[in-house]
Design a protein around this motif. Sequence first.
Motif, mmCIF file in Angstrom:
data_model
loop_
_atom_site.group_PDB
_atom_site.id
_atom_site.type_symbol
_atom_site.label_atom_id
_atom_site.label_comp_id
_atom_site.label_asym_id
_atom_site.label_seq_id
_atom_site.Cartn_x
_atom_site.Cartn_y
_atom_site.Cartn_z
ATOM 1 N N GLU A 53 0.840 -1.192 0.000
ATOM 2 C CA GLU A 53 0.000 0.000 0.000
ATOM 3 C C GLU A 53 0.880 1.249 0.000
ATOM 4 N N GLY A 54 0.257 2.387 -0.342
ATOM 5 C CA GLY A 54 0.942 3.667 -0.291
ATOM 6 C C GLY A 54 2.117 3.742 -1.251
ATOM 7 N N LEU A 55 3.075 4.611 -0.925
ATOM 8 C CA LEU A 55 4.249 4.767 -1.771
ATOM 9 C C LEU A 55 5.080 3.494 -1.827
ATOM 10 N N GLU A 56 5.012 2.688 -0.769
ATOM 11 C CA GLU A 56 5.728 1.413 -0.791
ATOM 12 C C GLU A 56 5.242 0.556 -1.961
ATOM 13 N N ARG A 57 3.975 0.656 -2.292
ATOM 14 C CA ARG A 57 3.416 -0.074 -3.429
ATOM 15 C C ARG A 57 3.670 0.657 -4.742
ATOM 16 N N ASP A 58 3.385 1.964 -4.767
ATOM 17 C CA ASP A 58 3.499 2.726 -6.005
ATOM 18 C C ASP A 58 4.926 2.748 -6.537
ATOM 19 N N LEU A 59 5.902 2.781 -5.635
ATOM 20 C CA LEU A 59 7.313 2.874 -6.014
ATOM 21 C C LEU A 59 8.045 1.552 -5.825
ATOM 22 N N ASN A 60 7.292 0.459 -5.710
ATOM 23 C CA ASN A 60 7.900 -0.816 -5.323
ATOM 24 C C ASN A 60 9.042 -1.230 -6.247
ATOM 25 N N GLY A 61 8.850 -1.083 -7.563
ATOM 26 C CA GLY A 61 9.881 -1.504 -8.492
ATOM 27 C C GLY A 61 11.199 -0.793 -8.273
ATOM 28 N N LEU A 97 12.106 1.022 -5.551
ATOM 29 C CA LEU A 97 12.606 0.805 -4.191
ATOM 30 C C LEU A 97 13.293 -0.550 -4.066
ATOM 31 N N SER A 98 12.723 -1.571 -4.704
ATOM 32 C CA SER A 98 13.294 -2.914 -4.605
ATOM 33 C C SER A 98 14.644 -3.005 -5.304
ATOM 34 N N GLN A 99 14.931 -2.056 -6.195
ATOM 35 C CA GLN A 99 16.229 -2.015 -6.860
ATOM 36 C C GLN A 99 17.230 -1.132 -6.117
ATOM 37 N N GLY A 100 16.824 -0.637 -4.939
ATOM 38 C CA GLY A 100 17.731 0.155 -4.125
ATOM 39 C C GLY A 100 17.640 1.650 -4.325
ATOM 40 N N ARG A 101 16.705 2.108 -5.134
ATOM 41 C CA ARG A 101 16.589 3.546 -5.375
ATOM 42 C C ARG A 101 15.831 4.214 -4.239
ATOM 43 N N SER A 102 16.307 5.381 -3.812
ATOM 44 C CA SER A 102 15.663 6.146 -2.743
ATOM 45 C C SER A 102 14.996 7.389 -3.321
ATOM 46 N N PHE A 103 14.029 7.937 -2.557
ATOM 47 C CA PHE A 103 13.279 9.104 -3.014
ATOM 48 C C PHE A 103 13.208 10.143 -1.904
ATOM 49 N N THR A 104 13.318 11.415 -2.295
ATOM 50 C CA THR A 104 13.116 12.529 -1.372
ATOM 51 C C THR A 104 11.765 13.154 -1.683
ATOM 52 N N LEU A 105 10.905 13.228 -0.682
ATOM 53 C CA LEU A 105 9.560 13.776 -0.848
ATOM 54 C C LEU A 105 9.553 15.259 -0.501
ATOM 55 N N THR A 106 8.467 15.924 -0.888
ATOM 56 C CA THR A 106 8.290 17.344 -0.548
ATOM 57 C C THR A 106 7.732 17.518 0.858
ATOM 58 N N ILE A 107 7.396 16.447 1.525
ATOM 59 C CA ILE A 107 6.766 16.509 2.846
ATOM 60 C C ILE A 107 7.688 17.225 3.847
ATOM 61 N N ASP A 108 7.113 18.157 4.589
ATOM 62 C CA ASP A 108 7.798 18.804 5.715
ATOM 63 C C ASP A 108 7.337 18.077 6.978
ATOM 64 N N PRO A 109 8.235 17.358 7.680
ATOM 65 C CA PRO A 109 7.783 16.543 8.817
ATOM 66 C C PRO A 109 7.139 17.354 9.928
ATOM 67 N N TRP A 110 7.533 18.622 10.084
ATOM 68 C CA TRP A 110 6.915 19.460 11.113
ATOM 69 C C TRP A 110 5.490 19.831 10.729
ATOM 70 N N ILE A 111 5.292 20.258 9.476
ATOM 71 C CA ILE A 111 3.945 20.622 9.017
ATOM 72 C C ILE A 111 3.064 19.382 8.972
#
Length: 439
Positions: free
Chosen positions: A90-98, A100-114
């Motif tokens: 589910e979520g980004l773990e599902r949408d980006l599974n291919g 992510l499973s190849q070792g690629r990382s992603f930086t989101l626009t999310i601000d953890p404080w907001i």
Amino acid sequence: MTVGVSRVSLVFVGLSVWLVLFALGVYALVAHAPRPTPHLPPTPVVRGGLYAQDGTPLALSLEEGRYYPLGKSASQLLGFGERGSGRGLEGLERDLNGALSQGRSFTLTIDPWIQAMAEQALWQGLAQSRGAFATALVLDREARLLAVANGPAFDPLAPRKDPARDLSWRNHAFLVALEPGSTMKALTAAMLLEEGAATLDTRVEAPMARRLEGWTIQDVVPHPPRLTLAEVLKYSSNVGISLLAEALPKEVFYSYMERLHFTDPTPLPGVRTTPPVVKPPEAWSRVAYANHTFGQGFLITPLHLAAAFASLTDGLYRTPRLFASQEVRPERVFSPATVQAVRQALREGLAPRAHLPGYPLAGKTGTAQVVVGGRYSREVFTAWFAGFVPGDRPLYTVVVAVHHPKGEVHGSQVAAPIFREIAARLLAYRGLPPYAEGR
């Protein structure tokens, strides 16, 4: 005797030399012989991580398995994977599974404080309203998603319950299509202004009810029988906005829906969203068109509404952004004069429970009846609020939706206070002191 000993000595020496040479030859053969390659297990690829805009890790792979450092925060957005294999479910773990499973990382626009601010306000408001679920989104002026909050809270590391009964895992902001209700009136007003079909001072005869094609369009908030467009927004008059919108051909109205991406099945590239349900204008009756003008008869996700509402900051529609590397191509929908006029009306007609002393906030409430069993329910509603922080020169667009609140059900009662709490925290986060409008 001497000769015999000498012969024996020579034989012994010769034999010794032969043995040494033989040993050297064997050594050379062994030393240069091809060695078999050991069968070592392949090094496993470590699943890629998800990070917030400031580098805060949101999802990591450790020896123990997948780990979510912020716990329940942004958990529905991030999603979860299969125990053991790590395959995204589910979520980004599902949408980006291919990737992510190849070792690629992603930086989101999310601000953890907001994100945390929005979640705390949303979870508190959801508990008070006893709603089924809720969501809140915060976008900046470039349509970057700074927060995608959902409630009830979900712990991705806790034992999972029946997903058909416990919907806390679901990213309601992206995966639930709802009628936007009266939040649509602000966008309909912008269409009228942009097309020159009305001004904020244009008046309309607006009784509390209107009969059209055998159906009754009703208003809820008591108001004078004659309203300006600005007052139509203030009193949230279904009758008034539907009458004023008759100056627009339904094809023109639909073209604006397209430009606001209300018909777009993929408003956020690379991320799964529920497609809108919008019929083409040739299928609209007069009453169906009237309903569309105040947000009934079609379904969009809260993400769709947030991105469209953000166009009222400067008149440009921007594809919502969730990834730091994502490009954006603004599309002109409304003029600066149009959106400034609409925001002025939304400031002057702001719901009382959305007011924050010292700050000119702006926004529009919505209370959408929900279709249950093929008919609009008299008990199930979605309470909305869509607005700007601050209202005169927006830094943020905020959309709140609470589904099936109990007791008080209107957007002005349920969603507006959540918006106010999010706005207060955003303003404090930015360090903005109270100020007079127009400063």
